[in-house]
Motif scaffolding. Structure first.
Motif, PDB file in Angstrom:
ATOM      1  N   ARG A 209       0.822  -1.204   0.000  1.00  0.00           N
ATOM      2  CA  ARG A 209       0.000   0.000   0.000  1.00  0.00           C
ATOM      3  C   ARG A 209       0.862   1.263   0.000  1.00  0.00           C
ATOM      4  NH1 ARG A 209      -5.233  -0.832   4.026  1.00  0.00           N
ATOM      5  NH2 ARG A 209      -5.674  -3.005   3.447  1.00  0.00           N
ATOM      6  N   ALA A 210       0.301   2.270  -0.667  1.00  0.00           N
ATOM      7  CA  ALA A 210       0.922   3.595  -0.658  1.00  0.00           C
ATOM      8  C   ALA A 210      -0.128   4.602  -1.094  1.00  0.00           C
ATOM      9  CB  ALA A 210       2.121   3.636  -1.613  1.00  0.00           C
ATOM     10  N   HIS A 211       0.146   5.883  -0.827  1.00  0.00           N
ATOM     11  CA  HIS A 211      -0.746   6.931  -1.310  1.00  0.00           C
ATOM     12  C   HIS A 211      -0.651   6.969  -2.835  1.00  0.00           C
ATOM     13  CE1 HIS A 211      -2.739  10.746  -1.826  1.00  0.00           C
ATOM     14  NE2 HIS A 211      -2.913  10.869  -0.500  1.00  0.00           N
ATOM     15  N   SER A 212      -1.821   7.081  -3.485  1.00  0.00           N
ATOM     16  CA  SER A 212      -1.802   7.048  -4.950  1.00  0.00           C
ATOM     17  C   SER A 212      -1.101   8.252  -5.557  1.00  0.00           C
ATOM     18  CB  SER A 212      -3.229   6.942  -5.495  1.00  0.00           C
ATOM     19  OG  SER A 212      -4.008   8.062  -5.078  1.00  0.00           O
ATOM     20  N   ALA A 213      -0.925   9.321  -4.759  1.00  0.00           N
ATOM     21  CA  ALA A 213      -0.156  10.462  -5.263  1.00  0.00           C
ATOM     22  C   ALA A 213       1.333  10.161  -5.301  1.00  0.00           C
ATOM     23  CB  ALA A 213      -0.426  11.694  -4.387  1.00  0.00           C
ATOM     24  N   ARG A 214       1.735   9.124  -4.569  1.00  0.00           N
ATOM     25  CA  ARG A 214       3.142   8.700  -4.558  1.00  0.00           C
ATOM     26  C   ARG A 214       3.203   7.202  -4.844  1.00  0.00           C
ATOM     27  NH1 ARG A 214       1.909  12.054  -0.509  1.00  0.00           N
ATOM     28  NH2 ARG A 214       3.029  14.068  -0.367  1.00  0.00           N
ATOM     29  N   ALA A 215       2.617   6.854  -5.968  1.00  0.00           N
ATOM     30  CA  ALA A 215       2.441   5.434  -6.308  1.00  0.00           C
ATOM     31  C   ALA A 215       3.765   4.681  -6.371  1.00  0.00           C
ATOM     32  CB  ALA A 215       1.702   5.303  -7.639  1.00  0.00           C
ATOM     33  N   TRP A 216       4.837   5.420  -6.727  1.00  0.00           N
ATOM     34  CA  TRP A 216       6.132   4.750  -6.852  1.00  0.00           C
ATOM     35  C   TRP A 216       6.678   4.213  -5.533  1.00  0.00           C
ATOM     36  CZ3 TRP A 216       5.221   9.944  -7.317  1.00  0.00           C
ATOM     37  CH2 TRP A 216       5.802  10.782  -6.346  1.00  0.00           C
ATOM     38  N   THR A 217       6.083   4.607  -4.416  1.00  0.00           N
ATOM     39  CA  THR A 217       6.523   4.103  -3.115  1.00  0.00           C
ATOM     40  C   THR A 217       5.806   2.808  -2.742  1.00  0.00           C
ATOM     41  OG1 THR A 217       4.887   5.359  -1.846  1.00  0.00           O
ATOM     42  CG2 THR A 217       6.987   6.452  -2.346  1.00  0.00           C
ATOM     43  N   GLY A 218       4.836   2.407  -3.531  1.00  0.00           N
ATOM     44  CA  GLY A 218       4.110   1.163  -3.260  1.00  0.00           C
ATOM     45  C   GLY A 218       4.249   0.183  -4.405  1.00  0.00           C
ATOM     46  N   SER A 219       3.427  -0.863  -4.362  1.00  0.00           N
ATOM     47  CA  SER A 219       3.421  -1.894  -5.408  1.00  0.00           C
ATOM     48  C   SER A 219       1.973  -2.305  -5.651  1.00  0.00           C
ATOM     49  CB  SER A 219       4.252  -3.100  -4.979  1.00  0.00           C
ATOM     50  OG  SER A 219       4.176  -4.132  -5.937  1.00  0.00           O
ATOM     51  N   ASN A 220       1.491  -2.133  -6.868  1.00  0.00           N
ATOM     52  CA  ASN A 220       0.072  -2.289  -7.189  1.00  0.00           C
ATOM     53  C   ASN A 220      -0.284  -3.755  -7.462  1.00  0.00           C
ATOM     54  OD1 ASN A 220      -2.527  -2.217  -8.506  1.00  0.00           O
ATOM     55  ND2 ASN A 220      -2.195  -0.012  -8.744  1.00  0.00           N
ATOM     56  N   ALA A 221      -1.047  -4.349  -6.535  1.00  0.00           N
ATOM     57  CA  ALA A 221      -1.421  -5.761  -6.671  1.00  0.00           C
ATOM     58  C   ALA A 221      -2.387  -5.984  -7.822  1.00  0.00           C
ATOM     59  CB  ALA A 221      -2.025  -6.264  -5.367  1.00  0.00           C
ATOM     60  N   ILE A 222      -3.220  -4.998  -8.142  1.00  0.00           N
ATOM     61  CA  ILE A 222      -4.147  -5.150  -9.271  1.00  0.00           C
ATOM     62  C   ILE A 222      -3.370  -5.195 -10.583  1.00  0.00           C
ATOM     63  CG2 ILE A 222      -6.027  -4.063 -10.556  1.00  0.00           C
ATOM     64  CD1 ILE A 222      -7.174  -3.097  -7.930  1.00  0.00           C
ATOM     65  N   HIS A 223      -2.393  -4.316 -10.726  1.00  0.00           N
ATOM     66  CA  HIS A 223      -1.562  -4.361 -11.935  1.00  0.00           C
ATOM     67  C   HIS A 223      -0.837  -5.702 -12.047  1.00  0.00           C
ATOM     68  CE1 HIS A 223      -1.210   0.325 -12.140  1.00  0.00           C
ATOM     69  NE2 HIS A 223      -2.459  -0.121 -12.195  1.00  0.00           N
ATOM     70  N   ALA A 224      -0.456  -6.249 -10.910  1.00  0.00           N
ATOM     71  CA  ALA A 224       0.267  -7.523 -10.911  1.00  0.00           C
ATOM     72  C   ALA A 224      -0.609  -8.678 -11.367  1.00  0.00           C
ATOM     73  CB  ALA A 224       0.823  -7.815  -9.520  1.00  0.00           C
ATOM     74  N   ALA A 225      -1.935  -8.461 -11.367  1.00  0.00           N
ATOM     75  CA  ALA A 225      -2.855  -9.520 -11.805  1.00  0.00           C
ATOM     76  C   ALA A 225      -3.012  -9.557 -13.317  1.00  0.00           C
ATOM     77  CB  ALA A 225      -4.221  -9.335 -11.149  1.00  0.00           C
TER      78      ALA A 225
END
Length: 385
Positions: A209-225
Motif C-alpha cells: 500500500r501507498a498513497h496514490s499520489a506517490r504510487a512509486w513508493t508502493g506496489s500495485n497488486a491489481i496491476h500484478a494480476a
C-alpha cells in the motif's frame, strides 16, 4: 404474452394428498402446488411417502426428507432413478396454471421454446415434472424388466453439505448401488450423459500500500494480476471425448476484487476462476493442472466437484438410449449424477423442461415433453421398443 387457459375455478392450490392415477401433467400440478422451497420439503416428502405406501411392490425407506422406494424382483440389473423435491424460492409464481405460448412469443423467447401448451409455475421445470413422471411410473410399473431404486431427495438447490442425496450416500450407500442411474433434471426430453466437473479457485497477487499520489513508493497488486487475465484470455478450451460424447471444457475469471480506497495503491488482488473439466479428469488432476497453469501465483482451491462419466458403452445404458430414442449429448453443467459416478455408477440426465427456464419467474414446462419423457421411461422399464 402467454395466454392463460386455466379455468378460473381450477386456480386453487391442490391438497397435500397425491393421486398418482391422474396424468403426469396433473400430477406435476399437484406436486408444484405443494410448496417445497429448500429446507421446507417435509410436507411434500410426506405426501410422496404416503402415495408410495399404497404400492405393495415397493419397499419404502424414509431418511430425513429423502424417500427411497425399491423393487426387489431379483432382476439381473438395478437402475436408480432420482429427482429432487425442493425448489428455489417462490416469486408470485404459484399456484400453477396452464398457458398457451404463441408462435411469436416462442420465436422471441429462449432458444428451444416451442409454441403450444405449457404448465407455468415454480418447480414445473426444476424439477417436479420429472418427479411426477417418476412417481407415476414407480407406482404403476409393478414388473419392470430391471429392478429399480426410486429416490426423491431434499436440499438440492442449496449448498452441497445440505444435499439429501449426499447425506444418503454417506449414511446408506447401499441404497444407491445400481448398474446405471437416471437423474430427472430438465434436458428438454433429451439424454445428457454424465457431467463436467467444476472447480473454483482464488488466484491472488500481493503488493504494498501507498498513497496514490506517490504510487512509486508502493506496489500495485491489481496491476500484478494482469498476467493472470492474459493467460485466461489466451486459453483455448479443450474438447475431450469421453464414452462417446464430446465434453467442452472452460476456464474463466468470474469475479475480481482488490483495492481499499480511491487514493490508495492496493496491496492485494484476487481473481476468482471457475474451471469446468471433462469427466475423465479427476479433481486431483484438475487441481494439479490449474496450479501449473497459474505457476508463479498463489492459488487457493475454494470449491471442487468431480465430474461424472456417462458410461454409455454399458449395455444397460445402451438399452436406455435406444428405448427413449434420443441421441445422447454431454451435460456441461454439474448435476447430482456425479454423486452416482463417485460410487461407480454411470449416470445420465433425462427429464422434461428447458434448463434455461429453471429458476425463472416464468418457469414453465411443455406438456408434450412431460408426456414424451413418461413414454420414454415407460418403454425402457417395460422392455418395449
Amino acid at each position: 404474452m402467454s395466454a392463460d387457459v386455466t379455468p378460473p375455478a381450477d386456480r386453487q392450490q391442490h391438497p397435500a394428498g397425491l393421486d398418482p392415477s391422474v396424468s403426469a401433467v396433473e400430477l406435476t400440478r399437484a406436486l408444484c402446488d405443494i410448496p417445497s422451497v429448500s429446507g421446507s420439503e417435509s410436507v411434500l416428502a410426506d405426501a410422496v411417502e404416503a402415495a408410495l405406501d399404497e404400492a405393495p411392490h415397493l419397499r419404502v425407506t424414509r431418511f430425513g426428507n429423502t424417500v427411497v422406494a425399491r423393487t426387489e424382483l431379483g432382476r439381473a440389473q438395478r437402475v436408480a432413478i432420482a429427482g429432487h423435491l425442493d425448489t428455489v424460492p417462490i416469486n408470485d409464481n404459484l399456484p400453477t396454471r396452464l398457458v398457451e405460448v404463441s408462435p411469436d412469443e416462442a420465436a422471441a423467447d429462449v432458444e428451444g421454446t416451442e409454441p403450444g401448451a405449457y404448465l407455468w409455475g415454480r418447480g414445473t421445470v426444476d424439477m417436479k415434472a420429472g418427479v411426477a413422471v417418476q412417481l407415476k411410473l414407480a407406482i404403476e410399473l409393478t414388473e419392470p424388466v430391471v429392478d429399480v431404486t426410486w429416490l426423491w431427495y431434499d436440499n438440492e438447490e442449496v449448498s452441497a453439505e445440505l444435499n439429501g442425496l449426499g447425506h444418503l450416500a454417506d449414511a446408506r450407500p447401499e441404497l444407491l448401488r445400481a448398474d446405471f442411474a437416471i437423474l430427472g433434471e430438465p434436458t428438454r426430453g433429451l439424454v445428457e450423459g454424465g457431467c463436467n466437473g467444476s472447480m473454483r479457485i482464488d488466484v491472488r497477487t500481493h503488493g504494498r500500500r501507498a498513497h496514490s499520489a506517490r504510487a512509486w513508493t508502493g506496489s500495485n497488486a491489481i496491476h500484478a494480476a494482469a498476467p493472470i487475465l492474459a493467460r485466461l484470455a489466451a486459453y483455448e478450451p479443450a474438447t475431450v471425448h469421453v464414452d462417446g460424447l464430446d465434453y467442452r471444457e472452460g476456464l474463466n475469471a468470474v469475479r475480481i476484487s482488490g483495492g481499499v480506497a480511491g487514493n490508495v495503491i492496493p496491496d492485494e488482488c484476487v481473481v476468482h476462476v471457475n474451471y469446468r473439466f471433462a469427466p475423465s479428469t479427476s479433481v486431483e488432476d484438475a487441481e494439479a493442472w490449474l496450479r501449473t497453469f497459474f505457476d508463479g501465483f498463489e492459488v487457493e482451491v475454494v470449491d471442487r466437484s468431480p465430474g461424472a462419466r456417462p458410461g454409455l458403452d454399458a449395455p444397460v445404458a445402451a438399452a436406455f438410449v435406444a428405448a427413449v430414442d434420443a441421441e445422447p449429448r454431454p451435460k456441461y453443467g454439474w448435476t447430482d449424477v456425479a454423486r452416482f459416478s463417485a460410487l461407480g455408477v454411470p449416470a445420465v440426465n433425462y427429464g422434461p423442461g428447458d434448463p434455461q427456464k429453471a429458476h425463472a419467474d416464468d418457469e414453465r414446462v411443455p406438456l408434450a415433453q412431460i408426456d414424451r419423457v413418461e413414454q420414454g421411461l415407460r418403454r425402457y422399464l417395460t422392455g418395449l421398443s
